[in-house]
Design an enzyme around this catalytic site. Structure first.
Site, short mmCIF file in Angstrom:
data_model
loop_
_atom_site.label_atom_id
_atom_site.label_comp_id
_atom_site.label_asym_id
_atom_site.label_seq_id
_atom_site.Cartn_x
_atom_site.Cartn_y
_atom_site.Cartn_z
N HIS A 172 0.83 -1.21 0.00
CA HIS A 172 0.00 0.00 0.00
C HIS A 172 0.87 1.26 0.00
O HIS A 172 0.70 2.16 -0.82
CB HIS A 172 -0.92 -0.04 1.23
CG HIS A 172 -1.82 1.13 1.40
ND1 HIS A 172 -3.18 1.08 1.16
CD2 HIS A 172 -1.57 2.40 1.80
CE1 HIS A 172 -3.71 2.28 1.40
NE2 HIS A 172 -2.76 3.10 1.80
N GLU A 173 1.84 1.31 0.91
CA GLU A 173 2.70 2.51 1.01
C GLU A 173 3.59 2.65 -0.23
O GLU A 173 3.85 3.76 -0.69
CB GLU A 173 3.54 2.47 2.28
CG GLU A 173 2.73 2.44 3.58
CD GLU A 173 1.74 3.59 3.73
OE1 GLU A 173 1.93 4.64 3.09
OE2 GLU A 173 0.75 3.41 4.48
N HIS A 222 1.64 4.28 -2.94
CA HIS A 222 1.64 5.74 -2.79
C HIS A 222 2.93 6.31 -3.38
O HIS A 222 2.91 7.27 -4.14
CB HIS A 222 1.57 6.13 -1.32
CG HIS A 222 0.20 6.07 -0.72
ND1 HIS A 222 -0.92 6.54 -1.37
CD2 HIS A 222 -0.23 5.63 0.50
CE1 HIS A 222 -1.97 6.36 -0.58
NE2 HIS A 222 -1.59 5.81 0.55
N HIS A 260 -5.65 6.82 -2.64
CA HIS A 260 -6.63 5.84 -2.15
C HIS A 260 -7.77 5.69 -3.14
O HIS A 260 -8.20 6.66 -3.76
CB HIS A 260 -7.18 6.30 -0.80
CG HIS A 260 -6.15 6.30 0.27
ND1 HIS A 260 -6.00 7.30 1.18
CD2 HIS A 260 -5.18 5.38 0.55
CE1 HIS A 260 -4.98 7.02 1.98
NE2 HIS A 260 -4.48 5.86 1.62
N TYR A 290 -10.01 1.91 1.37
CA TYR A 290 -10.29 1.88 2.81
C TYR A 290 -11.36 0.84 3.10
O TYR A 290 -12.17 0.50 2.25
CB TYR A 290 -10.86 3.22 3.26
CG TYR A 290 -9.84 4.30 3.58
CD1 TYR A 290 -8.49 4.13 3.36
CD2 TYR A 290 -10.28 5.51 4.11
CE1 TYR A 290 -7.59 5.13 3.67
CE2 TYR A 290 -9.39 6.52 4.41
CZ TYR A 290 -8.04 6.32 4.19
OH TYR A 290 -7.18 7.32 4.49
ZN LIG Z 1 -2.69 5.11 2.16
#
Ligand SMILES: [Zn+2]
Length: 284
Positions: free
Chosen positions: A184-185, A188, A194, A240
């Site tokens: 996930h990071e 980014h 997101h 999310y």
């Molecule tokens: Zn995030």
């Protein structure tokens, strides 16, 4: 007669399920983790505890508050001091560069020696997972100018896209060293936002503002994202979970039109996440 029996049976089943749910919640409430983790476990059901966004939310209760840390917005996106948002920047040159005969995109990295060998292995595995399905190659930094520096700071966070020079990707030893969170990071850092901030998200999810922790509403802003022609993906590792930033055990994000569709439970990059990396970086 048959109908009323069926109704009675369904009623009983309903009560049984209800009792079971309540028992699970009680179990969590009494769990030993409660003291360590604060509000987050109290505000979400048991099956949501290990979703990416719950892990990050839990680890990030103090993110961005240590001296020297950048401001953190949208849960885990670092912004340079003074700027209030992290806009999509991939059109303005924050992509990592492609070079070499094979058209690979190299992202040099350093991993801090704060980590145990097991933690390092989890991080390395997630870094290398990109090579299996995309043209992105995370490689140990030698002398390259631009690189990511993976460190255990306050929580899990990253800048969006390449910033030039060394940039921190924070993966706190306590709470962030999970395959899903690392991917996930890194997404980014590659330039992705997101999923539920997508410009077209209102066609796919409803944000239930009344259930969001006061002051956390900014986590649900929309951004003018480049969606690369890919469909909205509830199974993205960048989505999310249903209870993200919930104040009251009620959902904050509800899929539409069918509110029962599973969202935000990815344990690794989805096929669409992979497709997007390949499209953004023009992998062949
Ligand atoms: Zn995030």
């Amino acid at each position: 007669m048959a109908t009323s029996t069926a109704i009675l049976l369904f009623g009983l089943l309903g009560i049984l399920l209800l009792v079971q749910c309540q028992q699970e919640e009680v179990k969590i409430d009494d769990g030993k983790e409660r003291g360590q983790t604060g509000y987050i476990l109290d505000s979400i059901p048991a099956e949501e505890v290990y979703t990416v966004s719950a892990l990050i939310e839990r680890a990030n209760q103090r993110a961005g508050q240590d001296p020297g840390d950048p401001e953190v917005v949208e849960g885990d996106i670092a912004v340079p001091t003074g700027l209030q948002n992290a806009d999509p920047c991939t059109a303005r040159g924050c992509k990592w560069r492609r070079h070499g005969k094979k058209g690979h995109v190299y992202v040099p990295y350093i991993i801090s020696n704060q980590y145990s060998s097991h933690e390092k292995a989890v991080i390395e595995k997630a870094l290398q997972s990109f090579a299996q399905s995309t043209c992105v190659r995370f490689t140990r930094r030698r002398r390259q100018r631009d690189y990511i520096h993976i460190q255990s700071r306050s929580g899990c966070w990253s800048y969006v896209g390449r910033r030039g020079g060394g940039q921190v990707v924070s993966l706190a030893r306590r709470g962030c060293v999970y395959h899903s969170v690392v991917q996930h990071e890194l997404l980014h850092a590659l330039g992705f936002n997101h999923e539920q901030t997508r410009s077209d998200r209102d066609l796919h999810v409803r944000i239930l503002y009344q259930n969001i922790i006061k002051g956390q509403e900014h986590n649900f802003r929309k951004i003018k994202t480049n969606n690369l022609g890919t469909p909205y993906d509830y199974g993205s590792v960048m989505h999310y979970s249903r209870y993200a930033f919930s104040a009251n055990r009620q959902p904050t994000i509800e899929p539409i039109p069918n509110p029962n569709v599973v969202i935000g439970r990815a344990t690794q990059m989805s096929a669409t996440d992979i497709l997007r990396v390949n499209l953004l970086y023009r992998c062949k």
